[in-house]
Structures are given as C-alpha cells and as structure tokens.
Design an enzyme around this catalytic site. Structure first.
Site, mmCIF file in Angstrom:
data_model
loop_
_atom_site.group_PDB
_atom_site.id
_atom_site.type_symbol
_atom_site.label_atom_id
_atom_site.label_comp_id
_atom_site.label_asym_id
_atom_site.label_seq_id
_atom_site.Cartn_x
_atom_site.Cartn_y
_atom_site.Cartn_z
ATOM 1 N N GLY A 161 -4.707 3.921 7.856
ATOM 2 C CA GLY A 161 -5.328 2.838 7.100
ATOM 3 C C GLY A 161 -4.879 1.481 7.572
ATOM 4 N N THR A 162 -4.020 1.440 8.574
ATOM 5 C CA THR A 162 -3.548 0.179 9.138
ATOM 6 C C THR A 162 -4.725 -0.616 9.698
ATOM 7 O OG1 THR A 162 -1.430 1.200 9.703
ATOM 8 C CG2 THR A 162 -2.002 -0.837 10.854
ATOM 9 N N THR A 163 -4.784 -1.900 9.390
ATOM 10 C CA THR A 163 -5.877 -2.746 9.869
ATOM 11 C C THR A 163 -5.388 -3.651 11.003
ATOM 12 O OG1 THR A 163 -5.405 -4.384 8.138
ATOM 13 C CG2 THR A 163 -7.071 -2.717 7.653
ATOM 14 N N LYS A 195 -4.848 -14.141 1.319
ATOM 15 C CA LYS A 195 -5.386 -13.323 2.406
ATOM 16 C C LYS A 195 -5.648 -14.196 3.629
ATOM 17 C CE LYS A 195 -8.798 -9.758 3.495
ATOM 18 N NZ LYS A 195 -7.760 -8.796 3.916
ATOM 19 N N HIS A 212 -11.538 -12.724 -1.676
ATOM 20 C CA HIS A 212 -10.201 -12.165 -1.857
ATOM 21 C C HIS A 212 -9.252 -13.233 -2.407
ATOM 22 C CE1 HIS A 212 -11.774 -8.999 0.781
ATOM 23 N NE2 HIS A 212 -10.819 -8.231 0.292
ATOM 24 N N HIS A 213 -8.060 -12.795 -2.740
ATOM 25 C CA HIS A 213 -7.013 -13.686 -3.257
ATOM 26 C C HIS A 213 -6.676 -14.785 -2.255
ATOM 27 C CE1 HIS A 213 -4.183 -11.570 -0.596
ATOM 28 N NE2 HIS A 213 -4.844 -10.482 -0.955
ATOM 29 N N MET A 233 0.818 -1.197 0.000
ATOM 30 C CA MET A 233 0.000 0.000 0.000
ATOM 31 C C MET A 233 0.858 1.256 0.000
ATOM 32 S SD MET A 233 -3.186 -0.102 -0.467
ATOM 33 C CE MET A 233 -3.457 1.593 0.022
#
Length: 246
Positions: A81-83, A142, A138-139, A13
């Site tokens: 934006g860190t999850t 993940k 998702h891919h 990102m």
C-alpha cells in the site's frame, strides 16, 4: 506461519492496520519499522516474512526493495500500500510477482476500488464529448497533489476510454478545456480524511460519482481483508479488483 506481518508498523497506517486486525479478530504475527521490531519479536523484514502468512507494507518507497526480497525469499505473499512508487519500483514488483503473490494498490478502501470500476464503465460508455473532472479534497497537511486516489480514478477513466492517463491528464486550469482531457482539481483544508468526486459532464446533463472517507480505518480494514484474500494465492500480480471479484 500464522498471522499478518506489518511493515511500517510505527506509521499511522501501520497502527491503523494493527487496530483493524484486532477489531476483526485477525492474528498479527508482528510488525517492524526502520529495521526494528515494533510489534512482536521479529527484528527485521526477513524474520517477519518467515513468521507471517502474509505481509502488509505501508512504509516508504526506499524500503520496498528489501521488503520484496524478504517476501520472495520466504515465499510469503505481500500487499503493498506504499505510495509514491516509480517505474523502477513497479519493475521490482513485477519481478517479485514471478515467485510470490503480490497485491499493489494506491488505495485499499473497498469503496474506492468499487468506485474506480464504476468510473471505468461510465467512461467506456460515454464519448469524448463528455468532459471528465476528478476533484479531491484532503487535510491541510497533505503534500502531494493530485492525490494517489485521484490518479487511480483518473487512470480508471482513461482505461475506459482506451487511452494512457499521461497523454490526457490536465492539472492546468488556464485556457479552454481540451476535448478528451481528464482534469484534476485538488483542494486542501481542515482535517478532511479524503473526499473524491468524478464528474462526467455532457451537454445539458452530468453524472457525479464520489466517495468520502471519514477515517483512515476504512483503508486499514480494506488492507486486512485484501491480505486475508491473498493468503494461498499462486504467484502473480493482483489488484483490489481481484479481491472484489470485479
């Protein structure tokens, strides 16, 4: 202080944000990762905060306290934006927001955040006899499931119904469906960047609200747009809804 400072600049990102800023003609003051300069001369988060008009943080939860301290000390707004953040992290964000503008979101796509607003409105207007399912794909690499975006959409549905997501979320597909539950289904495979579908199913009819991400570039573009919006805002905690004027 000019330009965007990128925390976590070496990650996927971080690199995408650098590219999105260049695409939009937005200045990048520099970028750091793991305490090392990746873009520009600034050796650490504190130096980068002093040199930047706004910070964007897509790093790791363990780095968040130091990044918030750096932003607060420099008086520099920060987009997070860190999850994978926990209750302690959100408490730290609240404390930082007392002195600087902070925007935190699990997803910075403008489209996804508009979708969340539509989901909240739909859930608010339909009764508990309408079942809500959040389906995401998702891919294959993940790890977390449901995805952060799926939880964001589930939380929007829960807000619309005036309930806490934790009280109604269901990832267990065994047995009959409980009335009022918000279900989650996670699919993994291939190279899918991120597909999300919210199904509101009633007797004899259903509504489907969805979003498909074709690349990470949409999240980076949204982050750059939100960071530009954050510059000059008074101290406080903001969301992507504020950026969209919702």
């Amino acid at each position: 202080m000019t330009g965007i400072g990128i925390l976590g600049a070496a990650g996927r990102m971080g690199r995408a944000i650098t590219a999105a800023a260049a695409e939009k003609g937005v200045s990048v003051a520099g970028g750091v990762a793991r305490g090392e300069a990746i873009v520009g001369p600034h050796a650490d988060a504190a130096a980068l905060a002093r040199a930047s008009a706004v910070l964007i943080d897509f790093s790791v939860p363990a780095a968040l306290p130091g990044h918030l301290d750096a932003a607060a000390a420099a008086g520099t707004p920060i987009l997070i934006g860190t999850t994978g953040l926990g209750a302690d992290d959100h408490a730290r964000i609240d404390r930082a927001a007392a002195s600087v503008a902070v925007l935190q979101s699990a997803n910075t796509s403008l489209g996804v955040n508009l979708l969340a607003n539509l989901v909240e409105q739909a859930a608010a207007r339909l009764g508990p006899d309408w079942d809500i399912e959040v389906v995401e794909m998702h891919h294959r690499h993940k790890v977390d499931a449901p995805s952060g975006t799926a939880l964001l959409l589930g939380a929007a549905a829960a807000r619309g119904r005036g309930v806490a997501l934790d009280a109604v979320a269901s990832t267990d597909r065994n047995g009959r469906r409980a009335e009022g539950a918000i279900g989650f289904a996670s699919l993994r495979g291939g190279s899918v960047a991120g597909d999300h579908l919210v199904v509101l199913a009633g007797e004899g009819e259903r509504i489907e609200l969805g979003h498909r991400a074709e690349s990470r570039a949409i999240f980076a573009r949204g982050a750059v747009a939100a960071a530009e919006w954050l510059i000059g805002r008074p101290a406080g905690r903001y969301t992507m809804n504020d950026v969209l004027g919702l």
